[in-house]
Motif scaffolding. Structure first.
Motif, short mmCIF file in Angstrom:
data_model
loop_
_atom_site.label_atom_id
_atom_site.label_comp_id
_atom_site.label_asym_id
_atom_site.label_seq_id
_atom_site.Cartn_x
_atom_site.Cartn_y
_atom_site.Cartn_z
N HIS A 1 0.84 -1.19 0.00
CA HIS A 1 0.00 0.00 0.00
C HIS A 1 0.88 1.25 0.00
N SER B 1 5.32 -0.36 3.00
CA SER B 1 4.39 0.68 2.56
C SER B 1 5.20 1.92 2.24
N SER C 1 -0.31 5.60 3.82
CA SER C 1 -0.71 4.84 5.01
C SER C 1 -1.58 5.63 5.97
#
Length: 316
Positions: A173, A205, A176
């Motif tokens: 991802h 991330s 965050s």
């Protein structure tokens, strides 16, 4: 280019730089199921407490349960597929049974208070996974996993306050955790946006771990940062961030002042472990931390966090 180092633990900084930031420590580290941090303040955070429990297995049932104005403990079972943002009202505990997942949508706490979200896997959300806004207070986001979403995993903004984000894992991802949505929102945000981020695993991330505006003090301690290609923590727009006893591994830019078009805030860093990582940027002072806590030694953070962070790591 940041200076690359192999292994370095920051020493203590002069107390004049920190203000009265040292809180009275607890006699022993809190258990991984205990609430610590800003969400213990302002009367504490109990969620649904001892209210009746309901188990949901569909998007329609989840929408109805979280949107009720009554206190409730809501257990999520199985995988629930949905879209958009589901409004969560006050006095709710939303907890996942083993393997529970929310796929495609997110939870929106909009001006409500006293909400606990635990033990859920969020993935492929099309807005934010968890959005806390409009002066929402006393929120605890704990032991969740986040991956492959569109925007923020946990975004907190617009005057929200007294929040703890703990023992979560973010992976696969980009954006965050945003704290404070806009440089132009000082009138609503100054004096609020007080959040504790502890024992989270930012697992490759990219950025915003967190990106902070206005909040002071924001406490970022005992998190494990691994292979974050963007940056770890950014303090902007007058924010005050204490970055304490975290473990950074393969992170060129662990923490800095300012970000994008946002002006610098202040940041105090102490007792962090930097492995094959940059040295970070600090400056200014940070307001005092009002609650008791015990920080684990940075050298132990990697093993503690990777063993316990994310959904499925607590008994429900």
């Amino acid at each position: 280019m940041h200076r690359r180092i192999h292994r370095f633990i920051q020493g203590a900084v002069p107390l004049a730089l920190v203000g009265a930031v040292l809180a009275a420590p607890q006699p022993a580290s809190a258990a991984i199921t205990d609430l610590v941090g800003w969400a213990t303040q302002n009367g504490g955070t109990t969620g649904g407490g001892s209210a009746a429990t309901t188990t949901v297995t569909s998007a329609s049932a989840l929408t109805t349960a979280v949107g009720s104005t009554s206190a409730a403990v809501i257990r999520v079972s199985g995988t629930i597929s949905c879209s958009g943002m589901l409004r969560v009202r006050s006095n709710k505990t939303i907890i996942g049974n083993a393997g529970a997942a929310i796929v495609g949508c997110g939870l929106n706490i909009n001006g409500d208070r006293n909400v606990i979200i635990r033990n859920l896997t969020f993935r492929n959300w099309n807005d934010d996974a968890i959005n806390v806004q409009e002066s929402a207070t006393n929120i605890w986001v704990d032991h969740n996993s986040f991956s492959n979403g569109y925007d923020g995993a946990v975004d907190i903004k617009r005057g929200s306050d007294f929040i703890t984000v703990s023992w979560n894992r973010v992976f696969s991802h980009d954006k965050s955790m945003l704290l404070g949505h806009s440089d132009s929102n000082a009138s609503q945000d100054v004096g609020h946006l007080r959040v504790t981020y502890h024992h989270n695993w930012f697992d490759a991330s990219t950025q915003r771990h967190p990106r902070v505006r206005f909040g002071n003090p924001v406490h970022v301690y005992n998190n494990y940062y691994y292979n974050n290609s963007g940056y770890g923590v950014a303090s902007t727009e007058g924010a005050g961030v204490l970055v304490e006893a975290n473990s950074f591994e393969n992170v060129d830019d662990p923490f800095h002042l300012g970000e994008g078009s946002s002006d610098a805030g202040t940041l105090v860093a102490r007792n962090n472990l930097l492995v094959n990582s940059g040295s970070g940027q600090t400056g200014g002072s940070v307001a005092s931390i009002p609650y008791s806590y015990t920080a684990d030694a940075a050298a132990n953070v990697k093993s503690i966090v990777t063993a316990n962070a994310g959904a499925g790591r607590i008994s429900v």
